[in-house]
Design a protein around this motif. Structure first.
Motif, PDB file in Angstrom:
ATOM      1  N   PRO A   1       0.825  -1.212   0.000  1.00 29.96           N
ATOM      2  CA  PRO A   1       0.000   0.000   0.000  1.00 29.96           C
ATOM      3  C   PRO A   1       0.855   1.257   0.000  1.00 29.96           C
ATOM      4  CG  PRO A   1      -0.704  -1.559   1.705  1.00 29.96           C
ATOM      5  CD  PRO A   1       0.620  -2.030   1.200  1.00 29.96           C
ATOM      6  N   GLY A   2       0.238   2.360  -0.334  1.00 23.72           N
ATOM      7  CA  GLY A   2       0.928   3.636  -0.304  1.00 23.72           C
ATOM      8  C   GLY A   2       1.294   4.044   1.107  1.00 23.72           C
ATOM      9  N   SER A   3       2.348   4.832   1.219  1.00 23.15           N
ATOM     10  CA  SER A   3       2.823   5.337   2.501  1.00 23.15           C
ATOM     11  C   SER A   3       3.689   6.553   2.214  1.00 23.15           C
ATOM     12  CB  SER A   3       3.645   4.266   3.229  1.00 23.15           C
ATOM     13  OG  SER A   3       4.862   4.028   2.530  1.00 23.15           O
ATOM     14  N   PRO A   4       4.012   7.358   3.228  1.00 21.85           N
ATOM     15  CA  PRO A   4       4.905   8.495   2.967  1.00 21.85           C
ATOM     16  C   PRO A   4       6.256   8.077   2.398  1.00 21.85           C
ATOM     17  CG  PRO A   4       3.775   8.776   5.065  1.00 21.85           C
ATOM     18  CD  PRO A   4       3.444   7.385   4.587  1.00 21.85           C
TER      19      PRO A   4
ATOM     20  N   PRO B   1       5.006  -4.117   3.744  1.00 20.73           N
ATOM     21  CA  PRO B   1       5.160  -2.659   3.881  1.00 20.73           C
ATOM     22  C   PRO B   1       6.477  -2.241   4.513  1.00 20.73           C
ATOM     23  CG  PRO B   1       2.934  -3.321   4.467  1.00 20.73           C
ATOM     24  CD  PRO B   1       3.714  -4.595   4.270  1.00 20.73           C
ATOM     25  N   GLY B   2       6.983  -3.035   5.448  1.00 16.87           N
ATOM     26  CA  GLY B   2       8.250  -2.688   6.070  1.00 16.87           C
ATOM     27  C   GLY B   2       9.415  -2.719   5.120  1.00 16.87           C
ATOM     28  N   GLY B   3       9.262  -3.432   4.016  1.00 22.47           N
ATOM     29  CA  GLY B   3      10.333  -3.513   3.045  1.00 22.47           C
ATOM     30  C   GLY B   3      10.620  -2.200   2.349  1.00 22.47           C
TER      31      GLY B   3
ATOM     32  N   PRO C   1      -4.581   5.374  -4.730  1.00 14.09           N
ATOM     33  CA  PRO C   1      -3.470   4.446  -4.512  1.00 14.09           C
ATOM     34  C   PRO C   1      -2.236   4.854  -5.315  1.00 14.09           C
ATOM     35  CG  PRO C   1      -5.507   3.236  -4.811  1.00 14.09           C
ATOM     36  CD  PRO C   1      -5.818   4.668  -5.128  1.00 14.09           C
ATOM     37  N   LEU C   2      -1.092   4.788  -4.677  1.00 18.39           N
ATOM     38  CA  LEU C   2       0.134   5.270  -5.304  1.00 18.39           C
ATOM     39  C   LEU C   2       0.691   4.336  -6.364  1.00 18.39           C
ATOM     40  CD1 LEU C   2       1.920   6.885  -2.246  1.00 18.39           C
ATOM     41  CD2 LEU C   2       1.277   8.040  -4.371  1.00 18.39           C
TER      42      LEU C   2
ATOM     43  N   GLU D   1      -4.599   7.936   1.542  1.00 16.91           N
ATOM     44  CA  GLU D   1      -5.279   6.869   0.796  1.00 16.91           C
ATOM     45  C   GLU D   1      -5.541   5.612   1.598  1.00 16.91           C
ATOM     46  OE1 GLU D   1      -4.304   3.086  -0.711  1.00 16.91           O
ATOM     47  OE2 GLU D   1      -2.629   4.428  -1.040  1.00 16.91           O
ATOM     48  N   PRO D   2      -4.559   4.972   2.240  1.00 14.47           N
ATOM     49  CA  PRO D   2      -4.831   3.688   2.872  1.00 14.47           C
ATOM     50  C   PRO D   2      -5.715   3.869   4.104  1.00 14.47           C
ATOM     51  CG  PRO D   2      -2.474   4.174   2.847  1.00 14.47           C
ATOM     52  CD  PRO D   2      -3.184   5.386   2.418  1.00 14.47           C
TER      53      PRO D   2
END
Length: 419
Positions: A14-17, A61-63, A130-131, A154-155
């Motif tokens: 998912p998108g994130s900063p 996501p942590g990746g 979504p990015l 978004e998420p």
């Protein structure tokens, strides 16, 4: 970082900063992110990854944060565009490949977006979509490259209340959206009140046709001269249009962006000549690439099959996509044209027109409608405004239309939903 220029990194998260920051960091080293929908099924993932052949797949996501920490610091422009995968609403998804750019083309690629949208260090971009889709990611990375800040709203899905809160707390200056976002935001604001929108200097929409009444409200609510529409695709960008131009020429999506030349064939197919840094091919699909490009006196031009017309002043008007064409009794019917009429009927909140097989006519025109309008009322409305071949023969009521994350109707899903 054990990655080299030309390598591909699939992003199935998912998108994130951190997401757009990683995209910029990788591209500065010539490593190509492949943004992908994290909700893909395992079957879809396996098929796409086999085609894309990424060096690395990030599906946790942590990746994103971990890889970002490993990428050596670098300045300068991105050395290409992310490898976006086309939506697949009209066929098998395809990776869009810009190639590894040299210094001059890389600088021009970054400058084009910065100059068109006037990105600067004071910008705060609010991400609604979504990015893994090209438009929201392009606005986010353009903001970062100019020294601005990105707020990801978004998420885990679009929430008008959360977006409204973000507007109040983060005071964004820019936002990309699709008409479906605007519909939900405005409905929410009807209930809770319109927030202070004076922070916005740019609100751009695209991805689907915007009903005139919705567009007019957009213009009325947001600051003067802040709202735009643009026409483009995963493959490339065609036009940009201030809302004030649209008000003078209702229905237009604007004129060619700087550095581009648009032409329209006799059959309505839209072609666009683009600068060298904006050219592309489809990965491992030479026949599709060849079909998308042709040589012109102004340079190589591409098409994505969209149909339209252009007036004497160069303003483009869309009629639909060739893949959406419905041929009924030998007559070409373009869903976009019919939808533009029906969306103005009382009681219609959303509408999508599609064709179904018909033994007599080849295909018959049908409409899926969200809202309270009755079939009888819609038939009467269409009878007054559409030629017989364009009038839907059947109307189906749905609670909502099936859409991609960027707001495009999944038109090929409709016959199965109403059958």
């Amino acid at each position: 970082m054990d990655l080299r220029a030309g390598d591909r990194v699939a992003l199935l998260v998912p998108g994130s900063p951190a997401y757009p920051r990683l995209v910029v960091a990788l591209l500065r080293h010539g490593v190509f992110p492949v943004p992908m929908d994290p909700s893909l099924t395992s079957h879809e993932r396996a098929r796409l990854l086999a085609d894309l052949e990424p060096t690395l797949v990030i599906d946790d996501p942590g990746g994103v944060d971990s890889l970002l920490a490993e990428v050596p610091a670098a300045s300068g422009p991105p050395l290409g565009r992310p490898i976006h995968v086309t939506s697949g609403t009209t066929g098998r998804p395809k990776g869009v490949w810009s190639g590894l750019l040299g210094p001059a083309d890389a600088a021009a690629l970054a400058a084009e977006e910065r100059d068109l949208w006037d990105f600067g260090p004071g910008d705060v971009n609010l991400v609604l979509s979504p990015l893994h889709h090209s438009a929201p990611l392009r606005f986010a990375t353009g903001t970062l490259l100019a020294g601005g800040r990105v707020v990801v709203g978004e998420p885990p899905g679009f929430d008008p209340a959360r977006v409204t809160a973000a507007i109040a707390s983060e005071r964004p200056t820019t936002m990309f959206c699709v008409p479906a976002h605007l519909q939900r935001l405005f409905a929410h604001w009807d209930d809770v009140g319109v927030p202070d929108l004076s922070c916005f200097r740019l609100v751009a929409h695209a991805g689907a046709a915007c009903p005139p009444s919705l567009k007019q409200r957009l213009v009325e609510l947001f600051p003067d001269a802040s709202t735009w529409e643009f026409y483009g695709s995963t493959e490339g960008q065609f036009t940009a249009c201030r809302s004030e131009e649209w008000q003078q020429r209702p229905g237009t999506v604007g004129r060619a962006r700087p550095g581009r030349t648009i032409s329209v064939d006799d059959d309505g197919t839209i072609w666009c000549v683009v600068p060298s840094f904006a050219r592309f091919s489809y990965l491992d699909a030479p026949e599709k690439t060849a079909a998308a490009w042709r040589e012109t006196d102004a340079g190589p031009a591409f098409t994505v099959g969209d149909l339209g017309r252009m007036d004497e002043d160069g303003y483009v008007y869309l009629d639909g996509r060739r893949e959406d064409l419905v041929i009924s009794g030998g007559v070409n019917v373009y869903p976009a044209e019919v939808e533009a009429v029906l969306t103005e009927a009382d009681g219609v909140l959303d509408v999508a027109v599609f064709g179904v097989d018909d033994d007599r006519w080849g295909q018959r025109v049908c409409a899926a409608v969200v809202g309270s309008a009755s079939p009888d009322a819609l038939e009467a409305f269409a009878r007054e405004r559409l030629a017989p071949a364009k009038r839907p023969k059947q109307y189906y009521r749905l609670e909502e239309l099936p859409r991609t994350a960027t707001g495009k109707v999944r038109r090929l899903d409709l016959p199965g939903l109403v059958g």
